[in-house]
Design a protein around this motif. Sequence first.
Motif, PDB file in Angstrom:
ATOM      1  N   LEU A 151     -22.882  85.589  53.546  1.00 60.30           N
ATOM      2  CA  LEU A 151     -22.448  84.522  54.677  1.00 60.30           C
ATOM      3  C   LEU A 151     -23.291  84.390  56.410  1.00 60.30           C
ATOM      4  O   LEU A 151     -24.157  85.720  56.573  1.00 60.30           O
ATOM      5  CB  LEU A 151     -21.303  86.122  55.192  1.00 60.30           C
ATOM      6  CG  LEU A 151     -19.741  85.382  53.982  1.00 60.30           C
ATOM      7  CD1 LEU A 151     -18.586  86.546  54.316  1.00 60.30           C
ATOM      8  CD2 LEU A 151     -19.004  84.372  54.524  1.00 60.30           C
ATOM      9  N   GLU A 152     -23.158  83.293  56.673  1.00 61.25           N
ATOM     10  CA  GLU A 152     -24.232  83.161  57.805  1.00 61.25           C
ATOM     11  C   GLU A 152     -23.689  84.702  58.700  1.00 61.25           C
ATOM     12  O   GLU A 152     -24.942  85.272  59.575  1.00 61.25           O
ATOM     13  CB  GLU A 152     -23.795  81.947  58.540  1.00 61.25           C
ATOM     14  CG  GLU A 152     -24.111  81.601  60.191  1.00 61.25           C
ATOM     15  CD  GLU A 152     -23.789  81.042  60.805  1.00 61.25           C
ATOM     16  OE1 GLU A 152     -25.014  80.793  61.911  1.00 61.25           O
ATOM     17  OE2 GLU A 152     -23.218  80.485  60.957  1.00 61.25           O
ATOM     18  N   SER A 153     -22.664  85.310  59.241  1.00 57.96           N
ATOM     19  CA  SER A 153     -22.218  86.265  59.843  1.00 57.96           C
ATOM     20  C   SER A 153     -23.096  87.459  59.773  1.00 57.96           C
ATOM     21  O   SER A 153     -23.211  88.088  60.004  1.00 57.96           O
ATOM     22  CB  SER A 153     -20.644  86.105  60.080  1.00 57.96           C
ATOM     23  OG  SER A 153     -20.194  86.885  58.443  1.00 57.96           O
ATOM     24  N   ASP A 180     -23.459  80.789  53.783  1.00 61.58           N
ATOM     25  CA  ASP A 180     -21.410  80.429  53.625  1.00 61.58           C
ATOM     26  C   ASP A 180     -21.776  80.118  55.040  1.00 61.58           C
ATOM     27  O   ASP A 180     -21.705  81.060  55.626  1.00 61.58           O
ATOM     28  CB  ASP A 180     -21.173  81.070  52.472  1.00 61.58           C
ATOM     29  CG  ASP A 180     -19.657  80.689  52.607  1.00 61.58           C
ATOM     30  OD1 ASP A 180     -19.401  79.025  52.617  1.00 61.58           O
ATOM     31  OD2 ASP A 180     -19.197  80.863  51.636  1.00 61.58           O
ATOM     32  N   ASP A 181     -20.137  79.112  55.479  1.00 61.11           N
ATOM     33  CA  ASP A 181     -19.476  79.314  56.610  1.00 61.11           C
ATOM     34  C   ASP A 181     -20.554  79.393  57.925  1.00 61.11           C
ATOM     35  O   ASP A 181     -19.766  80.065  59.345  1.00 61.11           O
ATOM     36  CB  ASP A 181     -19.054  80.750  56.698  1.00 61.11           C
ATOM     37  CG  ASP A 181     -17.490  81.407  55.957  1.00 61.11           C
ATOM     38  OD1 ASP A 181     -17.527  79.847  55.059  1.00 61.11           O
ATOM     39  OD2 ASP A 181     -17.016  81.695  55.994  1.00 61.11           O
ATOM     40  N   HIS A 184     -19.432  79.122  61.636  1.00 60.52           N
ATOM     41  CA  HIS A 184     -18.360  79.391  62.356  1.00 60.52           C
ATOM     42  C   HIS A 184     -18.429  80.821  63.290  1.00 60.52           C
ATOM     43  O   HIS A 184     -19.422  81.619  63.648  1.00 60.52           O
ATOM     44  CB  HIS A 184     -17.456  81.190  60.816  1.00 60.52           C
ATOM     45  CG  HIS A 184     -16.616  81.734  60.659  1.00 60.52           C
ATOM     46  ND1 HIS A 184     -15.474  81.202  61.153  1.00 60.52           N
ATOM     47  CD2 HIS A 184     -16.735  82.516  61.042  1.00 60.52           C
ATOM     48  CE1 HIS A 184     -14.596  82.244  61.346  1.00 60.52           C
ATOM     49  NE2 HIS A 184     -15.459  83.748  61.583  1.00 60.52           N
ATOM     50  N   LYS A 201     -23.468  76.158  53.317  1.00 62.36           N
ATOM     51  CA  LYS A 201     -21.907  74.896  53.423  1.00 62.36           C
ATOM     52  C   LYS A 201     -21.894  75.343  54.423  1.00 62.36           C
ATOM     53  O   LYS A 201     -21.509  76.316  55.441  1.00 62.36           O
ATOM     54  CB  LYS A 201     -21.816  76.308  52.518  1.00 62.36           C
ATOM     55  CG  LYS A 201     -21.983  76.616  51.244  1.00 62.36           C
ATOM     56  CD  LYS A 201     -21.365  77.640  50.371  1.00 62.36           C
ATOM     57  CE  LYS A 201     -20.253  76.608  49.205  1.00 62.36           C
ATOM     58  NZ  LYS A 201     -19.258  77.646  48.544  1.00 62.36           N
ATOM     59  N   LEU A 202     -21.009  74.376  55.172  1.00 56.84           N
ATOM     60  CA  LEU A 202     -20.756  74.406  56.826  1.00 56.84           C
ATOM     61  C   LEU A 202     -18.860  74.661  56.481  1.00 56.84           C
ATOM     62  O   LEU A 202     -18.327  74.918  55.994  1.00 56.84           O
ATOM     63  CB  LEU A 202     -20.508  73.053  56.896  1.00 56.84           C
ATOM     64  CG  LEU A 202     -21.423  72.596  56.956  1.00 56.84           C
ATOM     65  CD1 LEU A 202     -21.946  70.636  57.497  1.00 56.84           C
ATOM     66  CD2 LEU A 202     -22.729  73.137  57.864  1.00 56.84           C
ATOM     67  N   ASP A 203     -19.194  75.788  57.209  1.00 58.50           N
ATOM     68  CA  ASP A 203     -17.510  76.237  58.086  1.00 58.50           C
ATOM     69  C   ASP A 203     -16.463  75.002  57.656  1.00 58.50           C
ATOM     70  O   ASP A 203     -16.057  74.263  58.472  1.00 58.50           O
ATOM     71  CB  ASP A 203     -17.608  76.981  59.770  1.00 58.50           C
ATOM     72  CG  ASP A 203     -16.100  78.186  59.305  1.00 58.50           C
ATOM     73  OD1 ASP A 203     -16.071  79.025  58.395  1.00 58.50           O
ATOM     74  OD2 ASP A 203     -15.509  77.861  60.810  1.00 58.50           O
ATOM     75  N   ARG A 204     -15.340  75.666  57.275  1.00 60.49           N
ATOM     76  CA  ARG A 204     -13.892  74.467  57.104  1.00 60.49           C
ATOM     77  C   ARG A 204     -13.466  74.460  58.389  1.00 60.49           C
ATOM     78  O   ARG A 204     -13.266  73.059  58.180  1.00 60.49           O
ATOM     79  CB  ARG A 204     -13.052  75.588  56.662  1.00 60.49           C
ATOM     80  CG  ARG A 204     -12.429  76.563  56.744  1.00 60.49           C
ATOM     81  CD  ARG A 204     -11.420  77.124  55.532  1.00 60.49           C
ATOM     82  NE  ARG A 204     -12.807  77.788  54.785  1.00 60.49           N
ATOM     83  CZ  ARG A 204     -12.167  77.415  53.307  1.00 60.49           C
ATOM     84  NH1 ARG A 204     -11.564  76.451  53.007  1.00 60.49           N
ATOM     85  NH2 ARG A 204     -13.218  77.768  52.526  1.00 60.49           N
ATOM     86  N   GLU A 205     -13.384  75.225  59.392  1.00 59.39           N
ATOM     87  CA  GLU A 205     -13.382  74.760  60.501  1.00 59.39           C
ATOM     88  C   GLU A 205     -13.811  74.071  61.423  1.00 59.39           C
ATOM     89  O   GLU A 205     -13.465  72.937  62.292  1.00 59.39           O
ATOM     90  CB  GLU A 205     -13.279  75.770  61.506  1.00 59.39           C
ATOM     91  CG  GLU A 205     -12.223  75.522  62.694  1.00 59.39           C
ATOM     92  CD  GLU A 205     -10.698  75.478  62.932  1.00 59.39           C
ATOM     93  OE1 GLU A 205     -10.058  75.110  63.305  1.00 59.39           O
ATOM     94  OE2 GLU A 205     -10.061  75.860  61.724  1.00 59.39           O
ATOM     95  N   GLU A 237     -17.189  72.093  53.388  1.00 64.04           N
ATOM     96  CA  GLU A 237     -16.264  73.001  52.879  1.00 64.04           C
ATOM     97  C   GLU A 237     -15.161  72.465  53.398  1.00 64.04           C
ATOM     98  O   GLU A 237     -14.171  72.066  54.612  1.00 64.04           O
ATOM     99  CB  GLU A 237     -16.484  74.792  52.517  1.00 64.04           C
ATOM    100  CG  GLU A 237     -18.046  75.376  52.266  1.00 64.04           C
ATOM    101  CD  GLU A 237     -17.447  77.296  52.361  1.00 64.04           C
ATOM    102  OE1 GLU A 237     -17.376  77.756  51.430  1.00 64.04           O
ATOM    103  OE2 GLU A 237     -17.920  76.950  53.966  1.00 64.04           O
TER     104      GLU A 237
END
Length: 268
Positions: A151-153, A180-181, A184, A201-205, A237
């Motif tokens: 996760l990027e965070s 991932d994400d 975000h 993987k680009l955050d869905r938002e 995503e």
Amino acid sequence: MNDTLRPPTFPVPPEIRRDWPRSQFSIDAIEGVVTEALGMRLASAFQPIFAPDGRTVLGEEALLRASLRRKSLAPPTAFSAARASDVLVGFDRLCRTLHLINFAAYARPNRTLFLNVHPELLPAVEAHGAYFERILESQGFKPADVVLELLESDVTAAEPEALTRAVANFRSRGYRIALDDFGHGHANFDRLWATAPDYVKLDRELLRLAGRDDKAARGYRQLVALLRDTGARIVAEGVETATELAIARDAGVDALQGFLLGEPGYRH
């Protein structure tokens, strides 16, 4: 209990047996291979990742499905219970092994499995990397068949030197890395350069905003172009509408993931 009513069992790898002496894998008609730990029932769901044509499956992401007394638990809740019981590493191995067993039962040639990495295990990768490799081999996989998602965070919060060591260790063993994400809350490009992921993987938002606003859609295209310059393959995503699908394709992403194309499902 009458033996004829017991679900069929699946062999437990010896590495998992050492972590969980009473562990047992059974086969459910709906959920596939399942197991139990810490009072929780654990199952695997898989969401496909598609090529831009929306039909060709490039890989699948394994997702934990946990429940307690038939009530669903979010994966972070399940891992929090493992941390509280001081069995986080063993629980992570158990979940990854469960995913591998279910995936191996139906995987296509040139299969790729995307597996999430718990952030607290990054500093310990040297200690259990070889252990997990033996489990991979027992199910007919090799590290090159696996993409490990960070996760990027978590990458942003990690101590830089520990993150660099962990990623280098994963790569030396043959795994590919996905961030991932991404995007975000914010996009940390310093950690992106340091991680040099094979996939972003680009955050869905981001895609949701792009579907509602032309300016955001232009920004999405520009971000994809910038990230592709790093050499990473870009995964959109959260593809849930025809508009979002068109925006992702127009932006030139390398792969698509979302409910419009394929929802997570059990393998049985």
